[in-house]
Design an enzyme around this catalytic site. Structure first.
Site, short mmCIF file in Angstrom:
data_model
loop_
_atom_site.label_atom_id
_atom_site.label_comp_id
_atom_site.label_asym_id
_atom_site.label_seq_id
_atom_site.Cartn_x
_atom_site.Cartn_y
_atom_site.Cartn_z
N TYR A 157 0.84 -1.21 0.00
CA TYR A 157 0.00 0.00 0.00
C TYR A 157 0.87 1.26 0.00
CZ TYR A 157 -3.80 3.14 1.53
OH TYR A 157 -4.72 4.16 1.64
P1 NDP Z 1 -13.69 2.34 0.74
O1 NDP Z 1 -13.30 0.92 0.82
O2 NDP Z 1 -14.73 2.86 1.69
O3 NDP Z 1 -14.14 2.73 -0.75
C1 NDP Z 1 -13.33 2.42 -1.85
C2 NDP Z 1 -14.23 2.15 -3.04
O4 NDP Z 1 -13.38 1.84 -4.18
C3 NDP Z 1 -15.12 0.92 -2.81
O5 NDP Z 1 -16.44 1.16 -3.27
C4 NDP Z 1 -14.41 -0.14 -3.63
O6 NDP Z 1 -15.24 -1.17 -4.07
C5 NDP Z 1 -13.90 0.68 -4.81
N1 NDP Z 1 -12.90 -0.08 -5.55
C6 NDP Z 1 -11.82 -0.73 -5.03
N2 NDP Z 1 -11.17 -1.36 -6.00
C7 NDP Z 1 -11.83 -1.12 -7.17
C8 NDP Z 1 -11.64 -1.52 -8.51
N3 NDP Z 1 -10.64 -2.32 -8.88
N4 NDP Z 1 -12.51 -1.09 -9.44
C9 NDP Z 1 -13.55 -0.28 -9.09
N5 NDP Z 1 -13.79 0.11 -7.84
C10 NDP Z 1 -12.94 -0.30 -6.87
O7 NDP Z 1 -12.32 3.18 0.94
P2 NDP Z 1 -12.06 4.71 1.34
O8 NDP Z 1 -13.22 5.54 0.97
O9 NDP Z 1 -11.56 4.75 2.73
O10 NDP Z 1 -10.81 5.02 0.42
C11 NDP Z 1 -10.86 5.88 -0.72
C12 NDP Z 1 -9.42 6.22 -1.10
O11 NDP Z 1 -8.80 6.93 -0.04
C13 NDP Z 1 -8.54 4.99 -1.36
O12 NDP Z 1 -7.69 5.25 -2.45
C14 NDP Z 1 -7.73 4.87 -0.07
O13 NDP Z 1 -6.51 4.22 -0.28
C15 NDP Z 1 -7.55 6.34 0.26
N6 NDP Z 1 -7.22 6.60 1.66
C16 NDP Z 1 -8.06 6.17 2.64
C17 NDP Z 1 -7.75 6.39 3.97
C18 NDP Z 1 -8.60 5.88 5.07
O14 NDP Z 1 -8.09 5.80 6.21
N7 NDP Z 1 -9.86 5.55 4.85
C19 NDP Z 1 -6.52 7.15 4.34
C20 NDP Z 1 -5.72 7.56 3.22
C21 NDP Z 1 -6.08 7.31 1.94
P3 NDP Z 1 -15.33 -2.50 -3.13
O15 NDP Z 1 -16.08 -2.10 -1.91
O16 NDP Z 1 -16.05 -3.48 -4.02
O17 NDP Z 1 -13.90 -2.91 -2.83
#
Ligand code: NDP
Length: 250
Positions: A157
C-alpha cells in the site's frame, strides 16, 4: 457549508459508491457539478446514485479499474452520458492485508499495486485526452500519508501510494501549460469500510501517529478535493496536499 462554484463542470469519482468517494461526489454535486460514479459493485452504485439523485445529475459506470480496456470504455461512455469531462477524482483503492513485506505473496502485492497505482494510470490515460480537447481539467488523486512515510505492515500500500505521488508530479508537469491541473492529497486514517481490511493493531498505530489525536473525516477530504477541483485552485499543480491532523512533517 460554503460551496465552491462548480456549475457546468462534469466529473468522474472512482470508488464513488462509498466512503471518501461518496463524500466527494456529494460535495461536488452540492457545488453544482454533474457527477459520474465509477465503481465495481453495481448494486452499491445503484444505491449511491439513488441517495444522491436529489442533488443534481448523477450517472454511474460499473467498471473494474484494473482492466484497462474496461476503463477506456467507461471513459467513452461517461463522455457520452455527461457531454464532457472536466473533473477527475482518482479515489478508488484497497488496503490489502497487513503483513511484513517478505510474507506477502506476489498475488497480494500485485492486487494492491494494480488497484491503487496502475488503475490511476489507466484512468488518466483514458481521460486526459478528453480533457485536452478543451484544454481544461482538474485531476485529483487520493494518495495517502502512507506513501510519504511508509507504514510498517503495509509495504504494498505504501509503495503504491508513493507511486501515485510520483505519477501526480510527472503528469502535473506534462499538463502544466494545457489548463489541466493535477494534484494529490495524502490523508491520514479516516473511518470507512476500507479499515475492515486491516488489523486493529494497524488502525491503532495509524491513529497514534496523528498529533490531533483523532481520525480524519470524509467531509474534510471532500472539502479539500472540491477546492482542488475548482477554478480557485489555479497555481497549484503536481502538488501534494496534506490532510493528516499534523502527522505529515514535509
Ligand atoms: P472504501 O473501501 O470505503 O471505498 C473504496 C471504493 O473503491 C469501494 O467502493 C471499492 O469497491 C472501490 N474499488 C476498489 N477497487 C476497485 C476496482 N478495482 N474497481 C472499481 N472500484 C474499486 O475506501 P475509502 O473511501 O476509505 O478510500 C478511498 C481512497 O482513499 C482509497 O484510495 C484509499 O486508499 C484512500 N485513503 C483512505 C484512507 C482511510 O483511512 N480511509 C486514508 C488515506 C487514503 P469494493 O467495496 O467493491 O472494494
Amino acid at each position: 457549508m460554503n460551496q465552491l462554484d462548480l456549475k457546468g463542470k462534469h466529473g468522474i469519482v472512482t470508488g464513488g459508491a462509498r466512503g471518501i468517494g461518496f463524500a466527494i461526489a456529494t460535495r461536488l454535486l452540492h457545488s453544482g457539478a454533474s457527477v459520474c460514479l465509477w465503481d465495481r459493485d453495481a448494486e452499491a452504485l445503484k444505491d449511491a446514485s439513488q441517495k444522491l439523485s436529489t442533488l443534481g445529475t448523477v450517472t454511474t459506470q460499473t467498471v473494474d479499474l484494473t482492466d484497462p480496456a474496461a476503463v477506456s470504455a467507461a471513459a467513452a461512455a461517461t463522455k457520452q452520458q455527461l457531454g464532457s469531462i472536466e473533473l477527475l477524482v482518482n479515489n478508488a483503492g484497497i488496503a490489502g492485508a497487513n503483513a511484513k513485506l517478505w510474507e506477502y505473496t506476489p498475488e497480494q502485492w500485485l492486487a494492491v499495486v494494480n488497484t491503487n497505482l496502475n488503475a490511476v494510470f489507466y484512468v488518466c490515460r483514458a481521460v486526459v485526452p478528453i480533457m485536452l480537447e478543451k484544454h481544461y481539467g482538474r485531476i485529483v488523486n487520493i494518495a495517502s500519508i502512507a506513501g510519504k512515510e511508509g507504514n510498517p505492515a503495509a509495504s504494498h500500500y505504501s509503495a503504491a501510494k508513493a507511486g501515485v505521488i510520483g505519477l501526480t508530479k510527472s503528469l502535473g508537469k506534462e499538463l502544466a501549460k494545457e489548463g489541466i491541473l493535477v494534484n494529490c492529497i495524502t490523508p491520514a486514517v479516516i473511518q470507512t469500510d476500507i479499515l475492515k481490511q486491516v488489523s486493529q493493531f494497524h488502525i491503532d498505530y495509524m491513529l497514534s501517529k496523528i498529533p490531533m489525536g483523532r481520525f480524519g473525516k470524509v467531509d474534510e477530504a471532500a472539502a479539500m478535493v472540491a477546492w482542488l477541483c475548482s477554478d480557485d485552485c489555479s497555481f497549484s499543480t503536481g502538488s501534494v496536499f496534506d490532510l493528516s491532523g499534523g502527522r505529515a512533517t514535509y
